[in-house]
Design a protein around this motif. Structure first.
Motif, mmCIF file in Angstrom:
data_model
loop_
_atom_site.group_PDB
_atom_site.id
_atom_site.type_symbol
_atom_site.label_atom_id
_atom_site.label_comp_id
_atom_site.label_asym_id
_atom_site.label_seq_id
_atom_site.Cartn_x
_atom_site.Cartn_y
_atom_site.Cartn_z
ATOM 1 N N LEU A 13 -37.394 -58.674 -64.950
ATOM 2 C CA LEU A 13 -37.301 -60.132 -64.785
ATOM 3 C C LEU A 13 -36.149 -60.704 -65.608
ATOM 4 O O LEU A 13 -35.437 -61.602 -65.155
ATOM 5 C CB LEU A 13 -38.623 -60.794 -65.195
ATOM 6 N N VAL B 134 -44.558 -66.126 -58.449
ATOM 7 C CA VAL B 134 -45.404 -64.970 -58.783
ATOM 8 C C VAL B 134 -46.437 -64.766 -57.670
ATOM 9 O O VAL B 134 -47.126 -65.715 -57.278
ATOM 10 C CB VAL B 134 -46.135 -65.198 -60.130
ATOM 11 N N GLY C 107 -43.473 -49.626 -67.281
ATOM 12 C CA GLY C 107 -42.282 -49.467 -66.443
ATOM 13 C C GLY C 107 -42.179 -50.580 -65.429
ATOM 14 O O GLY C 107 -43.124 -51.346 -65.236
ATOM 15 N N THR D 14 -49.982 -68.055 -64.736
ATOM 16 C CA THR D 14 -49.559 -66.672 -64.573
ATOM 17 C C THR D 14 -49.527 -66.016 -65.944
ATOM 18 O O THR D 14 -49.795 -66.657 -66.964
ATOM 19 C CB THR D 14 -48.184 -66.572 -63.881
ATOM 20 N N PHE D 15 -49.180 -64.728 -65.956
ATOM 21 C CA PHE D 15 -49.019 -64.053 -67.229
ATOM 22 C C PHE D 15 -47.699 -64.510 -67.852
ATOM 23 O O PHE D 15 -46.691 -64.649 -67.152
ATOM 24 C CB PHE D 15 -49.034 -62.533 -67.004
ATOM 25 N N LYS E 59 -51.716 -51.923 -63.617
ATOM 26 C CA LYS E 59 -51.206 -52.271 -62.288
ATOM 27 C C LYS E 59 -51.693 -51.267 -61.233
ATOM 28 O O LYS E 59 -52.261 -50.232 -61.567
ATOM 29 C CB LYS E 59 -49.683 -52.330 -62.314
ATOM 30 N N SER F 151 -44.105 -54.163 -61.544
ATOM 31 C CA SER F 151 -44.508 -53.606 -62.848
ATOM 32 C C SER F 151 -45.389 -52.383 -62.629
ATOM 33 O O SER F 151 -46.205 -52.356 -61.702
ATOM 34 C CB SER F 151 -45.285 -54.655 -63.646
ATOM 35 N N ALA G 281 -45.367 -63.221 -69.394
ATOM 36 C CA ALA G 281 -44.149 -62.402 -69.236
ATOM 37 C C ALA G 281 -43.296 -62.860 -68.061
ATOM 38 O O ALA G 281 -42.111 -62.528 -67.989
ATOM 39 C CB ALA G 281 -44.528 -60.935 -69.049
ATOM 40 N N ALA G 282 -43.888 -63.625 -67.135
ATOM 41 C CA ALA G 282 -43.105 -64.145 -66.007
ATOM 42 C C ALA G 282 -42.159 -65.251 -66.467
ATOM 43 O O ALA G 282 -41.190 -65.574 -65.779
ATOM 44 C CB ALA G 282 -44.038 -64.666 -64.917
ATOM 45 N N ASP H 92 -41.642 -62.516 -58.623
ATOM 46 C CA ASP H 92 -42.358 -61.690 -59.581
ATOM 47 C C ASP H 92 -43.481 -61.016 -58.781
ATOM 48 O O ASP H 92 -44.552 -61.602 -58.564
ATOM 49 C CB ASP H 92 -42.902 -62.556 -60.721
ATOM 50 N N ASN I 131 -47.161 -51.223 -65.393
ATOM 51 C CA ASN I 131 -47.953 -51.246 -66.614
ATOM 52 C C ASN I 131 -49.325 -50.588 -66.333
ATOM 53 O O ASN I 131 -49.695 -50.427 -65.173
ATOM 54 C CB ASN I 131 -48.116 -52.715 -67.041
ATOM 55 N N SER J 192 -39.730 -51.918 -68.043
ATOM 56 C CA SER J 192 -40.922 -52.748 -67.840
ATOM 57 C C SER J 192 -40.608 -53.803 -66.783
ATOM 58 O O SER J 192 -39.430 -54.033 -66.457
ATOM 59 C CB SER J 192 -41.316 -53.468 -69.144
ATOM 60 N N GLY J 193 -41.655 -54.440 -66.299
ATOM 61 C CA GLY J 193 -41.453 -55.565 -65.387
ATOM 62 C C GLY J 193 -40.736 -56.700 -66.103
ATOM 63 O O GLY J 193 -39.867 -57.370 -65.527
ATOM 64 N N THR J 194 -41.081 -56.909 -67.360
ATOM 65 C CA THR J 194 -40.447 -57.985 -68.140
ATOM 66 C C THR J 194 -38.937 -57.760 -68.222
ATOM 67 O O THR J 194 -38.148 -58.713 -68.056
ATOM 68 C CB THR J 194 -41.047 -58.028 -69.574
ATOM 69 N N THR K 171 -44.840 -58.238 -59.648
ATOM 70 C CA THR K 171 -45.368 -57.244 -60.578
ATOM 71 C C THR K 171 -46.800 -56.838 -60.229
ATOM 72 O O THR K 171 -47.206 -55.721 -60.519
ATOM 73 C CB THR K 171 -45.348 -57.787 -62.028
ATOM 74 N N GLU K 172 -47.547 -57.787 -59.626
ATOM 75 C CA GLU K 172 -48.948 -57.502 -59.316
ATOM 76 C C GLU K 172 -49.138 -57.200 -57.828
ATOM 77 O O GLU K 172 -50.269 -57.047 -57.379
ATOM 78 C CB GLU K 172 -49.797 -58.735 -59.689
HETATM 79 C C1 LIG Z 1 -47.306 -61.835 -63.396
HETATM 80 C C2 LIG Z 1 -46.707 -60.825 -64.325
HETATM 81 N N1 LIG Z 1 -45.416 -60.947 -64.665
HETATM 82 C C3 LIG Z 1 -44.823 -60.049 -65.483
HETATM 83 C C4 LIG Z 1 -45.506 -58.978 -65.972
HETATM 84 C C5 LIG Z 1 -44.792 -58.064 -66.922
HETATM 85 O O1 LIG Z 1 -44.761 -56.745 -66.525
HETATM 86 P P1 LIG Z 1 -44.639 -55.609 -67.674
HETATM 87 O O2 LIG Z 1 -45.941 -55.538 -68.364
HETATM 88 O O3 LIG Z 1 -44.332 -54.374 -66.884
HETATM 89 O O4 LIG Z 1 -43.510 -55.986 -68.562
HETATM 90 C C6 LIG Z 1 -46.869 -58.796 -65.625
HETATM 91 C C7 LIG Z 1 -47.697 -57.669 -66.085
HETATM 92 O O5 LIG Z 1 -47.814 -57.165 -67.112
HETATM 93 C C8 LIG Z 1 -47.479 -59.753 -64.796
HETATM 94 O O6 LIG Z 1 -48.770 -59.649 -64.475
#
Ligand SMILES: Cc1ncc(COP(=O)(O)O)c(C=O)c1O
Length: 386
Positions: free
Chosen positions: A59, A141, A208, A80-81, A201, A196, A83-84, A167, A198, A54-56, A169-170
């Motif tokens: 990170l 991000v 992933g 931001t989301f 995306k 990411s 997960a960042a 980050d 996800n 995953s992106g998480t 991811t987007e």
């Molecule tokens: C800004 C940001 N960071 C981190 C993530 C985490 O990525 P993932 O869902 O692949 O773990 C996302 C998306 O889900 C995101 O939008």
């Protein structure tokens, strides 16, 4: 219902996943993983890429390899989301929250003011005067496929000894078209970049991520940590604590097929963005967030900005109105510095993010959205105005 952002799987996805199944390589080994890594690296023009679960996870690995540990700190955006930011806490470190600028990305001028006024630069690195802790890194991000002010940020990072984690991811596909980083893709400018895949995306592997690093030994180390830090595969010898963070061959098979279509997806998203923009610009009180003119964005998400004088309807009522008429939209994220697990962390002069969080609504943007879908949304908005 016109959904907000859904996968578009009309290429070789089924063919490649079938090949992966027929080969019986469905787990964290198999040729699609190497192929996906290589093809992403080629697309981004970097030496290598590390496929993650995953992106998480990407990170988390990037922060760990940046030297973020217990009792260190990391500068992060609040808008931001979550997960960042969560991986900062996984490592026992603390985030320091920053405001956003008009691109919704981190406000680099405020980062500069914070480093200058609130910190001291020492031989050990940048020390936060209010906590006496070393600030190791900054997470930037690239929100919704836009790009942060990387020219200034990289100069600040070098001056203040901060490791830069992008980050992205987007923002897969976003790249500069002018300036010092002309041609450089989001995620390939800082020390680490994370993508990411996800479901929502621009391309998806179900779930992933991908990590890239400027330093090839750190990329290698990331792959090692992501596969349980095996020092001897036969005898199961481990010199470090690793993770089960590797992407599977099934996910990578999807990824290879999706990557083949990335530029087409961006083209569709670009056309839909400009159709929305043309229609929305004629509605008083509404606008569409602009992408920076120094980049070729990937046009991932479209942000509708609702000014107070738009027919006296607030963001949440507009969301409900569109929902009732078959259009899925979504407000921007709740600010992270206001969320329960982060309420005791430092936040530096947050102003613009507080406003953006009230007035933005993300509108449908999938790469299989048709021009008729776009018109349906803009017709509804126009109807409200009249
Ligand atoms: C800004 C940001 N960071 C981190 C993530 C985490 O990525 P993932 O869902 O692949 O773990 C996302 C998306 O889900 C995101 O939008």
């Amino acid at each position: 219902m016109i959904p907000l952002s859904v996968p578009n799987l009309k290429g070789n996805e089924l063919k490649y996943v079938t090949e992966a199944i027929e080969s019986e390589w469905v787990s964290t080994g198999g040729s699609f993983i190497d192929r996906f890594e290589q093809e992403i690296a080629e697309y981004l023009n970097v030496e290598q890429a590390v496929a993650c679960q995953s992106g998480t996870a990407g990170l988390h690995l990037a922060l760990q390899l940046a030297g973020v540990t217990l009792n260190t700190e990391v500068i992060v955006p609040t808008l931001t989301f979550i997960a960042a930011v969560n991986p900062v806490k996984y490592l026992g470190a603390n985030p320091i929250f920053m405001d956003s600028d008009d691109s919704l990305c981190i406000d680099v001028d405020k980062v500069e003011a914070f480093c200058e006024k609130e910190c001291t630069l020492t031989d050990n690195g940048l020390v936060n005067k209010s906590t006496n802790k070393v600030i190791k890194a900054i997470v930037v991000v690239h929100v919704f496929g836009n790009m942060a002010n990387m020219e200034k940020l990289m100069k600040l990072a070098s001056k203040y000894k901060l490791i830069v984690i992008e980050d992205a991811t987007e923002a897969l596909g976003t790249h500069f078209v002018s300036g010092e980083y002309n041609g450089k893709f989001a995620g390939t400018i800082g020390d680490f970049g994370v993508f990411s895949f996800n479901g929502n995306k621009i391309i998806t592997t179900g779930g992933g991520g991908m990590l890239v690093a400027k330093d090839r030994t750190l990329a290698k180390q990331a792959r090692y940590l992501s596969t349980q830090a095996k020092d001897d595969e036969l005898h199961y010898i481990h010199h470090e604590i690793g993770y089960n963070y590797r992407m599977t061959n099934l996910q990578a098979a999807l990824g290879v097929a999706q990557l083949e279509q990335l530029e087409e997806f961006i083209e569709v998203k670009k056309n839909n963005y400009f159709t929305y923009k043309e229609q929305i610009e004629s509605i008083a009180g509404l606008s569409l967030l602009a992408f920076s003119n120094t980049i070729r964005p990937n046009y991932w998400f479209y942000s509708l900005i609702i000014e107070r004088d738009f027919v006296n309807i607030n963001r949440d009522n507009l969301l409900r109105f569109l929902q009732n008429n078959g259009v899925q939209t979504r407000p921007i994220w709740g600010l992270i510095h206001q969320q329960k697990p982060y309420s005791n962390n430092q936040a530096y002069k947050i102003e613009k993010a507080l406003k953006f969080v009230e007035i933005i609504l993300n509108i449908p943007c999938s790469s299989n959205l048709t021009q008729q879908d776009v018109r349906k949304v803009t017709d509804l908005l126009t109807k409200l105005e009249t």
